[in-house]
Design a protein around this motif. Sequence first.
Motif, PDB file in Angstrom:
ATOM      1  N   MET A  19     -28.364  32.639  23.847  1.00 41.90           N
ATOM      2  CA  MET A  19     -27.440  31.755  22.946  1.00 41.90           C
ATOM      3  C   MET A  19     -26.966  30.748  23.856  1.00 41.90           C
ATOM      4  N   SER A  20     -27.285  29.600  23.595  1.00 41.08           N
ATOM      5  CA  SER A  20     -26.469  28.341  24.432  1.00 41.08           C
ATOM      6  C   SER A  20     -25.255  28.421  24.287  1.00 41.08           C
ATOM      7  N   SER A  21     -24.525  27.653  25.221  1.00 41.27           N
ATOM      8  CA  SER A  21     -22.908  27.241  25.369  1.00 41.27           C
ATOM      9  C   SER A  21     -22.684  26.456  24.108  1.00 41.27           C
ATOM     10  N   TYR A  22     -23.385  25.816  23.634  1.00 37.91           N
ATOM     11  CA  TYR A  22     -23.155  25.083  22.366  1.00 37.91           C
ATOM     12  C   TYR A  22     -22.825  25.901  21.228  1.00 37.91           C
ATOM     13  N   SER A  23     -23.876  26.784  21.142  1.00 39.06           N
ATOM     14  CA  SER A  23     -24.035  27.842  19.904  1.00 39.06           C
ATOM     15  C   SER A  23     -22.823  28.829  20.093  1.00 39.06           C
ATOM     16  N   LEU A  24     -22.622  29.200  21.210  1.00 36.50           N
ATOM     17  CA  LEU A  24     -21.366  30.072  21.515  1.00 36.50           C
ATOM     18  C   LEU A  24     -20.130  29.420  21.079  1.00 36.50           C
ATOM     19  N   ALA A  25     -20.244  28.360  21.422  1.00 35.13           N
ATOM     20  CA  ALA A  25     -18.759  27.466  20.991  1.00 35.13           C
ATOM     21  C   ALA A  25     -18.608  27.204  19.641  1.00 35.13           C
ATOM     22  N   GLN A  26     -19.637  26.815  18.877  1.00 33.98           N
ATOM     23  CA  GLN A  26     -19.764  26.822  17.597  1.00 33.98           C
ATOM     24  C   GLN A  26     -19.313  28.274  16.864  1.00 33.98           C
ATOM     25  N   LEU A  27     -19.888  29.234  17.403  1.00 32.68           N
ATOM     26  CA  LEU A  27     -19.283  30.533  16.690  1.00 32.68           C
ATOM     27  C   LEU A  27     -17.903  30.687  17.147  1.00 32.68           C
ATOM     28  N   LEU A  28     -17.529  30.631  18.357  1.00 32.31           N
ATOM     29  CA  LEU A  28     -16.070  31.091  18.455  1.00 32.31           C
ATOM     30  C   LEU A  28     -15.181  30.046  17.834  1.00 32.31           C
ATOM     31  N   HIS A  29     -15.459  28.807  17.821  1.00 31.86           N
ATOM     32  CA  HIS A  29     -14.736  27.797  16.862  1.00 31.86           C
ATOM     33  C   HIS A  29     -14.795  28.144  15.384  1.00 31.86           C
ATOM     34  N   LEU A  30     -15.898  28.533  14.864  1.00 32.23           N
ATOM     35  CA  LEU A  30     -15.878  28.977  13.364  1.00 32.23           C
ATOM     36  C   LEU A  30     -15.163  30.441  13.247  1.00 32.23           C
ATOM     37  N   LEU A  31     -15.129  31.089  14.459  1.00 29.66           N
ATOM     38  CA  LEU A  31     -14.381  32.345  13.904  1.00 29.66           C
ATOM     39  C   LEU A  31     -12.885  32.110  14.041  1.00 29.66           C
ATOM     40  N   ALA A  32     -12.470  31.448  15.236  1.00 32.85           N
ATOM     41  CA  ALA A  32     -11.019  31.203  15.281  1.00 32.85           C
ATOM     42  C   ALA A  32     -10.477  30.127  14.024  1.00 32.85           C
ATOM     43  N   ALA A  33     -11.260  29.492  13.640  1.00 27.93           N
ATOM     44  CA  ALA A  33     -11.004  28.469  12.427  1.00 27.93           C
ATOM     45  C   ALA A  33     -10.771  29.506  11.152  1.00 27.93           C
ATOM     46  N   ILE A  34     -11.632  30.444  10.994  1.00 31.64           N
ATOM     47  CA  ILE A  34     -11.457  31.402   9.902  1.00 31.64           C
ATOM     48  C   ILE A  34      -9.966  31.903  10.094  1.00 31.64           C
ATOM     49  N   ALA A  35      -9.945  32.647  10.874  1.00 35.66           N
ATOM     50  CA  ALA A  35      -8.599  33.179  11.541  1.00 35.66           C
ATOM     51  C   ALA A  35      -7.520  32.509  11.530  1.00 35.66           C
ATOM     52  N   PHE A  36      -7.645  31.271  11.647  1.00 38.20           N
ATOM     53  CA  PHE A  36      -6.240  30.407  11.616  1.00 38.20           C
ATOM     54  C   PHE A  36      -6.156  29.974  10.029  1.00 38.20           C
ATOM     55  N   ALA A  37      -7.456  29.479   9.480  1.00 39.87           N
ATOM     56  CA  ALA A  37      -7.116  29.098   8.173  1.00 39.87           C
ATOM     57  C   ALA A  37      -6.856  30.088   7.178  1.00 39.87           C
ATOM     58  N   GLY A  38      -7.348  31.478   7.435  1.00 39.08           N
ATOM     59  CA  GLY A  38      -7.230  32.444   6.708  1.00 39.08           C
ATOM     60  C   GLY A  38      -5.395  32.584   6.660  1.00 39.08           C
ATOM     61  N   THR A  39      -4.885  32.715   7.912  1.00 33.28           N
ATOM     62  CA  THR A  39      -3.556  33.026   7.977  1.00 33.28           C
ATOM     63  C   THR A  39      -2.591  32.128   7.161  1.00 33.28           C
ATOM     64  N   VAL A  40      -2.972  30.960   7.554  1.00 30.90           N
ATOM     65  CA  VAL A  40      -2.249  29.616   6.684  1.00 30.90           C
ATOM     66  C   VAL A  40      -2.320  29.663   5.172  1.00 30.90           C
ATOM     67  N   PHE A  41      -3.447  30.168   4.823  1.00 33.85           N
ATOM     68  CA  PHE A  41      -3.829  30.382   3.389  1.00 33.85           C
ATOM     69  C   PHE A  41      -3.017  31.693   2.971  1.00 33.85           C
ATOM     70  N   PHE A  42      -2.846  32.790   3.571  1.00 39.10           N
ATOM     71  CA  PHE A  42      -2.029  33.769   3.342  1.00 39.10           C
ATOM     72  C   PHE A  42      -0.479  33.519   3.431  1.00 39.10           C
ATOM     73  N   GLU A  43      -0.168  32.824   3.924  1.00 37.94           N
ATOM     74  CA  GLU A  43       1.197  32.433   4.285  1.00 37.94           C
ATOM     75  C   GLU A  43       1.467  31.358   3.084  1.00 37.94           C
ATOM     76  N   VAL A  44       0.869  30.557   2.794  1.00 29.37           N
ATOM     77  CA  VAL A  44       1.198  29.625   1.913  1.00 29.37           C
ATOM     78  C   VAL A  44       0.878  30.064   0.250  1.00 29.37           C
ATOM     79  N   VAL A  45      -0.216  30.502   0.299  1.00 28.40           N
ATOM     80  CA  VAL A  45      -0.485  30.777  -1.160  1.00 28.40           C
ATOM     81  C   VAL A  45       0.055  32.245  -1.512  1.00 28.40           C
ATOM     82  N   MET A  46      -0.389  33.159  -1.005  1.00 29.97           N
ATOM     83  CA  MET A  46      -0.044  34.644  -1.069  1.00 29.97           C
ATOM     84  C   MET A  46       1.450  34.922  -0.980  1.00 29.97           C
ATOM     85  N   LEU A  47       1.931  34.767   0.235  1.00 30.03           N
ATOM     86  CA  LEU A  47       3.439  34.784   0.338  1.00 30.03           C
ATOM     87  C   LEU A  47       4.292  34.127  -0.449  1.00 30.03           C
TER      88      LEU A  47
END
Length: 147
Positions: A1-29
């Motif tokens: 896996m290239s460093s660019y592909s690893l960066a894409q994967l880490l960026h996507l996973l962290a974005a999911i975690a962050f966006a999911g948390t914000v969604f939960f706090e705003v919409v669900m709570l």
Amino acid sequence: MSSYSLAQLLHLLAAIAFAGTVFFEVVMLGGARRHAPHEAMHAVEGAIGRRAVAVMPWVLLVLYAAGLVLAWHHRGALAQPLASGFALLLTIKIALALSVLGHFATAMRWRRSGRLRGRASRRLHLSVFVHVLAIVALAKAMFLAGW
């Protein structure tokens, strides 16, 4: 896996975690607030807030570090943001991401000073939520832009 592909994967996973948390706090709570006793919501929001303060800095560190790697990869496009649809949308996405980082810094300052409560907290979270929705839409549109 290239460093660019690893960066894409880490960026996507962290974005999911962050966006999911914000969604939960705003919409669900936000929706639950109307149906639960104030004291119960206060306790739940306090517990979630403490957990977020422990976890979110690490999520944001990964998100923004990986984002820097990705931005560096696309530095040629970023040098001429009006040259293509991809470059323009990426530039706007980065500007929104920097705004989110500013929101996060503001939230941390307000939390330390005891000002992160009630309406101010909800408005800040709603603003971050709107930013995150726009960032996600831009991320998708960047790879569809043919202009």
